[in-house]
Design an enzyme around this catalytic site. Sequence first.
Site, PDB file in Angstrom:
ATOM      1  N   ASP A   1       0.864  -1.169   0.000  1.00  0.00           N
ATOM      2  CA  ASP A   1       0.000   0.000   0.000  1.00  0.00           C
ATOM      3  C   ASP A   1       0.910   1.231   0.000  1.00  0.00           C
ATOM      4  OD1 ASP A   1      -2.345   1.644   0.442  1.00  0.00           O
ATOM      5  OD2 ASP A   1      -1.711   1.770   2.533  1.00  0.00           O
TER       6      ASP A   1
ATOM      7  N   ASP B   1      -0.198   5.202   1.057  1.00  0.00           N
ATOM      8  CA  ASP B   1      -0.465   6.076   2.203  1.00  0.00           C
ATOM      9  C   ASP B   1      -0.528   5.281   3.499  1.00  0.00           C
ATOM     10  OD1 ASP B   1      -1.109   8.950   1.314  1.00  0.00           O
ATOM     11  OD2 ASP B   1      -2.268   7.762  -0.111  1.00  0.00           O
TER      12      ASP B   1
END
Length: 226
Positions: free
Chosen positions: A8, A10
Amino acid sequence: MLAAILFDLDGTIVNTDPIHYQAWQKMLLRYDIEMDDKFYKSRISGRINPEIVKDILPHLSVAESEQLAEEKEVLFRELASHLQPMSGLTQLLGWTETHQLKRALVTNAPRLNAEFMLKVLGINQAFHTIVLADDCQAGKPDPEPYQVALQNLGITAQQAIALEDSPSGIRAAVGAGISTIGITSTHEPQVLQQFGTLMAIPDFTDLQLWKLLNSLLDKDLSVIKS
């Protein structure tokens, strides 16, 4: 055997939540909405902008919602020019290179944000595939972005590990059948673990992570789910 790590963006590769929080707080004040930490974590963190705006400001038109989201992301990029990677990221990327593992970026971030952050961090060439919510019919928590990443890399879910910081992202990765490690930059360990993570760690320097990854180089990943 481990063939790829799926990241991922953020909150996982880089802790952007304080900046997103600041940007959303400023934007929502226009509508006399005061945001606190609980509000942010339950109604914003890990979600895509159309869903966020529809939930919080359902009276806005589509055009108004898009304008709000665009202005929020412009503000985010203005505030985010000095981002630093999560501790241990450089070492982890180097480790994947050494062991010839594939790398994917799977993110709900808007395209301009993703490109901006990767450039600021100096890792815009680090991934074999990048899957954005914009590229899919549905973003996280739907498993589709992770399924697309697996397809792009030519591997099965049993050959991958995902790294995620939000309940939304964990639900997506676990829903795609991928063993998932939680990063506690935005949520408490017990919150992430209830969504099916193998473990919850603060960053990529954690010894639990390295012990697990090194053990999987020549081992069937199905053993860690048993």
